[in-house]
Design a protein around this motif. Structure first.
Motif, PDB file in Angstrom:
ATOM      1  N   UNK A  58     -40.534   0.978  37.683  1.00 50.01           N
ATOM      2  CA  UNK A  58     -41.911   1.420  37.488  1.00 50.01           C
ATOM      3  C   UNK A  58     -42.811   0.969  38.636  1.00 50.01           C
ATOM      4  N   UNK A  59     -43.642   1.864  39.076  1.00 52.39           N
ATOM      5  CA  UNK A  59     -44.761   1.550  39.969  1.00 52.39           C
ATOM      6  C   UNK A  59     -46.018   1.850  39.167  1.00 52.39           C
ATOM      7  N   UNK A  60     -46.885   0.848  39.021  1.00 53.39           N
ATOM      8  CA  UNK A  60     -48.073   1.024  38.190  1.00 53.39           C
ATOM      9  C   UNK A  60     -49.344   0.909  39.015  1.00 53.39           C
ATOM     10  N   UNK A  61     -50.422   1.330  38.401  1.00 57.70           N
ATOM     11  CA  UNK A  61     -51.755   1.237  38.986  1.00 57.70           C
ATOM     12  C   UNK A  61     -51.901   2.053  40.270  1.00 57.70           C
ATOM     13  N   UNK A  62     -51.211   3.187  40.305  1.00 58.71           N
ATOM     14  CA  UNK A  62     -51.332   4.083  41.455  1.00 58.71           C
ATOM     15  C   UNK A  62     -52.612   4.902  41.334  1.00 58.71           C
ATOM     16  N   UNK A  63     -53.213   5.237  42.455  1.00 61.02           N
ATOM     17  CA  UNK A  63     -54.382   6.115  42.445  1.00 61.02           C
ATOM     18  C   UNK A  63     -53.997   7.475  41.892  1.00 61.02           C
ATOM     19  N   UNK A  64     -54.931   8.111  41.227  1.00 61.49           N
ATOM     20  CA  UNK A  64     -54.691   9.430  40.650  1.00 61.49           C
ATOM     21  C   UNK A  64     -54.256  10.419  41.734  1.00 61.49           C
ATOM     22  N   UNK A  65     -53.150  11.104  41.496  1.00 60.96           N
ATOM     23  CA  UNK A  65     -52.618  12.082  42.438  1.00 60.96           C
ATOM     24  C   UNK A  65     -51.705  11.488  43.486  1.00 60.96           C
ATOM     25  N   UNK A  66     -51.651  10.172  43.602  1.00 65.40           N
ATOM     26  CA  UNK A  66     -50.840   9.558  44.661  1.00 65.40           C
ATOM     27  C   UNK A  66     -49.348   9.579  44.357  1.00 65.40           C
ATOM     28  N   UNK A  67     -48.958   9.719  43.114  1.00 66.75           N
ATOM     29  CA  UNK A  67     -47.535   9.749  42.752  1.00 66.75           C
ATOM     30  C   UNK A  67     -46.818  10.895  43.449  1.00 66.75           C
ATOM     31  N   UNK A  68     -47.514  11.979  43.662  1.00 66.55           N
ATOM     32  CA  UNK A  68     -46.914  13.132  44.320  1.00 66.55           C
ATOM     33  C   UNK A  68     -46.878  12.983  45.828  1.00 66.55           C
ATOM     34  N   UNK A  69     -47.579  11.983  46.344  1.00 70.77           N
ATOM     35  CA  UNK A  69     -47.591  11.740  47.785  1.00 70.77           C
ATOM     36  C   UNK A  69     -46.675  10.597  48.181  1.00 70.77           C
ATOM     37  N   UNK A  70     -46.055   9.914  47.201  1.00 67.05           N
ATOM     38  CA  UNK A  70     -45.166   8.764  47.504  1.00 67.05           C
ATOM     39  C   UNK A  70     -43.954   9.191  48.304  1.00 67.05           C
TER      40      UNK A  70
END
Length: 87
Positions: A75-87
């Motif tokens: 798990x990676x938590x506390x990501x900025x909104x929308x950043x999961x698709x940019x990882x």
């Protein structure tokens, strides 16, 4: 060192009601692929990456429970909104 052949990314935001099902689906897909493909005589290794974009519900708590049941879950938590698709 952990060897991973398949990574499944789960971008999540306020997903407490669906995250367990998503993890089960990822495992089912892995089982289907792994039953047909091998690398160097071994089954394909799975990693599930749950990318939590600052959920305001109990997604984090659900992920904590799921970690105990699914050792391939990371798990990676506390990501900025929308950043999961940019990882």
């Amino acid at each position: 060192m952990i060897h991973v052949d398949i990574s499944v990314l789960l971008p999540l935001r306020d997903a407490e009601g669906t995250v367990a099902t998503l993890v089960q689906i990822a495992e089912a897909i892995h089982a289907r692929v792994a039953s047909r493909h091998h690398v160097d005589g071994r089954a394909l290794a799975l990693e599930i990456l749950a990318l939590d974009e600052r959920s305001g519900d109990n997604t984090s708590s659900m992920l904590s429970v799921l970690h105990g049941q699914h050792p391939e879950l990371r798990t990676l938590q506390d990501l900025d909104r929308g950043s999961a698709l940019r990882c």
